[in-house]
Design an enzyme around this catalytic site. Structure first.
Site, PDB file in Angstrom:
ATOM      1  N   GLU A   1       0.840  -1.197   0.000  1.00  0.00           N
ATOM      2  CA  GLU A   1       0.000   0.000   0.000  1.00  0.00           C
ATOM      3  C   GLU A   1       0.876   1.249   0.000  1.00  0.00           C
ATOM      4  OE1 GLU A   1      -2.947   0.108   3.129  1.00  0.00           O
ATOM      5  OE2 GLU A   1      -3.888   1.897   2.276  1.00  0.00           O
TER       6      GLU A   1
ATOM      7  N   ASN B   1     -12.621  -1.282  -1.011  1.00  0.00           N
ATOM      8  CA  ASN B   1     -11.909  -1.839   0.144  1.00  0.00           C
ATOM      9  C   ASN B   1     -12.588  -1.339   1.418  1.00  0.00           C
ATOM     10  OD1 ASN B   1      -9.395  -2.793   1.725  1.00  0.00           O
ATOM     11  ND2 ASN B   1      -9.542  -0.632   2.282  1.00  0.00           N
ATOM     12  N   GLU B   2     -12.847  -2.236   2.341  1.00  0.00           N
ATOM     13  CA  GLU B   2     -13.471  -1.868   3.627  1.00  0.00           C
ATOM     14  C   GLU B   2     -14.562  -0.825   3.389  1.00  0.00           C
ATOM     15  OE1 GLU B   2     -10.584  -1.124   6.755  1.00  0.00           O
ATOM     16  OE2 GLU B   2      -9.849  -3.188   6.618  1.00  0.00           O
TER      17      GLU B   2
ATOM     18  N   TYR C   1      -6.938  -8.654  11.747  1.00  0.00           N
ATOM     19  CA  TYR C   1      -5.696  -8.190  12.372  1.00  0.00           C
ATOM     20  C   TYR C   1      -5.554  -8.785  13.771  1.00  0.00           C
ATOM     21  CZ  TYR C   1      -4.733  -5.080   8.503  1.00  0.00           C
ATOM     22  OH  TYR C   1      -4.421  -4.599   7.255  1.00  0.00           O
TER      23      TYR C   1
ATOM     24  N   GLU D   1      -6.176  -9.038   3.846  1.00  0.00           N
ATOM     25  CA  GLU D   1      -5.366  -8.279   4.813  1.00  0.00           C
ATOM     26  C   GLU D   1      -5.344  -9.093   6.102  1.00  0.00           C
ATOM     27  OE1 GLU D   1      -6.129  -4.082   5.498  1.00  0.00           O
ATOM     28  OE2 GLU D   1      -6.654  -3.806   3.390  1.00  0.00           O
TER      29      GLU D   1
ATOM     30  N   GLN E   1       1.986  -5.809   5.894  1.00  0.00           N
ATOM     31  CA  GLN E   1       2.219  -5.577   4.489  1.00  0.00           C
ATOM     32  C   GLN E   1       3.655  -6.003   4.180  1.00  0.00           C
ATOM     33  OE1 GLN E   1       0.998  -1.636   3.296  1.00  0.00           O
ATOM     34  NE2 GLN E   1      -1.017  -1.836   4.244  1.00  0.00           N
TER      35      GLN E   1
HETATM   36  O1  AHR Z   1      -3.213  -2.278   6.245  1.00  0.00           O
HETATM   37  C1  AHR Z   1      -3.528  -1.012   6.777  1.00  0.00           C
HETATM   38  C2  AHR Z   1      -4.987  -0.638   6.610  1.00  0.00           C
HETATM   39  O2  AHR Z   1      -5.774  -1.520   7.361  1.00  0.00           O
HETATM   40  C3  AHR Z   1      -5.562  -0.748   5.223  1.00  0.00           C
HETATM   41  O3  AHR Z   1      -5.319   0.380   4.450  1.00  0.00           O
HETATM   42  C4  AHR Z   1      -7.027  -0.891   5.488  1.00  0.00           C
HETATM   43  O4  AHR Z   1      -7.696  -1.601   4.478  1.00  0.00           O
HETATM   44  C5  AHR Z   1      -7.082  -1.589   6.831  1.00  0.00           C
HETATM   45  O5  AHR Z   1      -7.949  -0.965   7.695  1.00  0.00           O
END
Ligand code: AHR
Length: 509
Positions: free
Chosen positions: A52, A198-199, A261, A317, A364
């Site tokens: 990103e 995205n999201e 996450y 992600e 990432q």
């Molecule tokens: O990976 C960082 C961020 O986390 C990304 O831009 C987003 O899609 C997510 O909230």
């Protein structure tokens, strides 16, 4: 029969003695591997990546520019490229993340000096647009990676998204194909995957799922090239969103996404990347293990609307997210042995759900969140997560095998976890690949299996739970050779505390 008092006292003393003696001894686990497949093959793309325009992920990370004194190929750092080629990059998602829904692809084409600088709304600083479509696709081709382009559904019209895809993939004489040629690329690029937002529930537009489903259908309608259409999915444990998208947009998507996450704390106070104790270690691994529950829950909901499993689940992600240290670039964090275990636990979840999970992208690649590579000017270091990706290479394209694991559990503070986790697969070469994780930070484990023969591979561990590689000591956490031979009980593997062992099992000569 209840023992007499004197006997009970003796028994308690003996038990206490035995317990303290045992503390130093390995715990015992038992793994029984079956011959039958537990699912379809593990797609190599579950070992995918995410790049990103964020912090030092691209500029100052992967990209230094052609004019840099740091050795590079058309702007991309040679040392990082070599490292990434070694570990293999099956697929790369770009340019975001949140960035994708604020990105105008036209800013990133044409004469570099004439490209506009824009405010990077989500991650701060100025986006120079020096890296755009041509540069990213060059990187993908150099790494032999499939391209997963994340399109903007949040702030650009469907026509802009459709035009971008046509610009990249059209052959013939259309105006967009000719424009690409004028910009230096004759042949169309292969764009395999295209993300539609995205999201969308968050940075992608704060949409209700019902609204997003309609928008998805509208944008997907205008994507002309044969491309895998990826719908923006869940990241908040929102079952309703999964149901609405699958019911109302399922026919116009080929994949649906999940973001997950891992953190020891919560979004307000996530926790530190290093300098943590055994309890934070256990909380992090507990959070990492949670990915499997979420994959299972989303898969069950998808099954309801897509029983033939036409639509894939992409965990596009995933990774650890800790508090960013003061003064660091956006979302920069150190990466320790604990992160390698998080990666390994996540791989096991992807293997077990190979029927639905066809892609996963770590967040990432460089200098951002759970990075494989960290840089500082001309210096570069490979993280423990890089080594986890390297260890698991034999699982790419392998077929998961049915296996039962009986494992003791261990406790740290209020957290109780299984001591051992396992994943077994048959590789394309017909050899058995076995991965074992010892989650216990202090105690070794012995895993007795029903496998015959010997095992050869590598182990990743370190003396401290937060051990990490630095520019001064770049090889502190690195794999070492590992072998095990079958005893009278079958093949048994000794796992050091806090370790990952990945081996190929070969029949005894
Ligand atoms: O990976 C960082 C961020 O986390 C990304 O831009 C987003 O899609 C997510 O909230």
């Amino acid at each position: 029969m209840r023992p007499h008092f004197w006997w009970a006292g003796l028994w308690a003393a003996a038990a206490a003695l035995a317990l303290s003696a045992h503390a130093a001894e390995p715990v015992q686990a038992r793994l029984t591997v079956g011959a039958e497949a537990a699912g379809p093959r593990i797609e190599p793309t579950v070992y995918g990546h995410f790049v990103e325009h964020l912090g030092a992920g691209v500029y100052g990370g992967l990209w230094v520019g052609p004019e840099s004194t740091i050795p590079n190929t058309r702007g991309w750092r040679n040392d990082i490229m070599q490292a990434l080629r070694r570990v293999g990059v099956p697929v790369m998602r770009w340019p975001g993340g949140c960035f994708a829904d604020d990105y105008d692809w036209r800013d990133g084409i044409g004469e570099p000096a004439k490209r506009p600088a824009r405010v990077n709304k989500w991650w701060g600083g100025l986006e120079s647009n020096r890296v755009g479509t041509h540069e990213f696709m060059d990187l993908a081709e150099m790494l032999g990676a499939q391209a997963y382009i994340a399109g903007n559904m949040g702030s650009m019209p469907p026509r802009a998204m459709a035009d971008w895809l046509e610009y990249m993939t059209a052959d013939g004489k259309s105006a967009l194909a000719e424009e690409r040629r004028r910009n230096g690329r004759d042949k169309p690029w292969a764009v395999t995957y295209f993300g539609i937002g995205n999201e969308s529930w968050g940075c992608g537009g704060q949409m209700r799922p019902e609204y997003q489903a309609d928008l998805h259908n509208r944008y997907a309608t205008f994507l002309r090239s044969p491309v895998v259409r990826v719908a923006s999915g869940d990241g908040e444990g929102n079952d309703h969103l999964v149901e609405v998208l699958m019911e109302h947009a399922g026919k116009r998507m080929d994949a649906f996404t999940l973001h997950y996450y891992t953190m020891p704390g919560d979004w307000q106070k996530k926790g530190d990347a290093t300098g943590f104790d055994d309890v934070a270690w256990a909380k992090t691994l507990q959070s990492a293990l949670g990915i499997e529950g979420r994959i299972a829950a989303v898969s069950r909901l998808m099954d309801k609307y897509d029983p033939t499993r036409r639509v894939a689940l992409y965990v596009d992600e995933w990774g650890t997210w800790y508090d960013t240290p003061a003064g660091a670039s956006a979302l920069w964090q150190q990466n320790s042995l604990r992160d390698a275990l998080v990666a390994a636990l996540s791989f096991h979840a992807f293997h077990r759900h190979s029927a639905r999970v066809k892609m996963a992208n770590i967040a990432q690649m460089v200098n951002v969140l759970q990075a494989l590579v960290l840089t500082d000017g001309p210096r570069m270091v490979l993280t423990p997560t890089y080594h986890a990706f390297d260890l698991y290479q034999p699982f790419k394209g392998a077929t998961p095998l049915a296996a039962t694991l009986e494992t003791p559990r261990f406790r740290s503070g209020s957290v109780e976890l299984p001591a051992v986790q396992a994943s077994v697969a048959r590789g394309a070469d017909d050899r058995t690949q076995l991965a074992l994780i010892n989650l216990d930070p202090q105690r070794a484990a012995r895993v007795v299996t029903n496998l015959a023969g010997h095992a050869q591979g590598r182990v990743l561990t370190a003396t401290a739970i937060d051990a990490h590689n630095t520019f001064e000591r770049p090889h502190l956490v690195a794999p070492s050779p590992y072998t095990a031979r079958a005893g009278a009980q079958g093949l048994a593997l000794d796992l050091p505390p806090r370790s990952i062992v990945v081996v190929t099992v070969a029949s005894a000569p």
